[in-house]
Design an enzyme around this catalytic site. Sequence first.
Site: not given
Ligand code: DX5
Ligand code: ZN
Length: 225
Positions: A42, A182
């Site tokens: 990310d 996501d």
């Molecule tokens: C946040 C990112 C995600 C994040 C997901 O905006 O795009 O990829 O790392 O994390 P979790 O699975 O903890 O929601």
């Molecule tokens: Zn992400």
Amino acid sequence: MSWAKWVRGAEVEPSLYAADFARLGEQVGELLDAGVRIFHFDMGDGHFVEPVTIGPVVLGSIAPLVRERGGVLDCHLMVENPDRHIPQIARAGGHSVTFHHEVTREPGRLVELARAHGLGAGLAFNPETAVADAAAAANGCDLVLCMSIHPGYSGQAFMPEALDRIRELRGRLPDDVHVQVDGGIGPENAEEVREAGANLLVAGSAVFGAEDVAGAYARLTSALS
Ligand code: DX5
Ligand code: ZN
């Protein structure tokens, strides 16, 4: 190398944003040992999303390890200006870039830019964006990413209305375009997300928040098969 070759049915993609950065190489190695093929990376620019997250320097530091073991770096660009960052991601060793629908009126041009740099291409869209608009803009993409949180931070709760949006998205896309989800995915909802039509499930805190990251990945993956 392409998404068609990388994806083995359904994939759980650990989101490196949630990793312990003091032990990044070690955690990536453990996850490769546990069978991870695709890592989610990310990149946030402090404009499109509030935080500056991780970028090409960190990507470049893990790319040799991931590439040597046959892994894939799937880069989610939470940035206002993907033009500027796509070439940097390619130089740092990324395999694919996903830019946001909300930042461009020229998705086709960004897909071409990604391809010109030898990258896979995806289009992401936020919870406020109409599914039909995103699906219509995704021509030529390998995947479409339906956000199930507001982008920016790991550890937020899954928005339940995402399930209907995933179903709608799956119905609107050609069969060979992957549906990625996501945000807030964990053992309690992974199966539902898969059943709604997603085959690429990003998981940050559900993997890296666990004592045993490899075990957490394995449990999530087995819930999908
Ligand atoms: C946040 C990112 C995600 C994040 C997901 O905006 O795009 O990829 O790392 O994390 P979790 O699975 O903890 O929601
Ligand atoms: Zn992400």
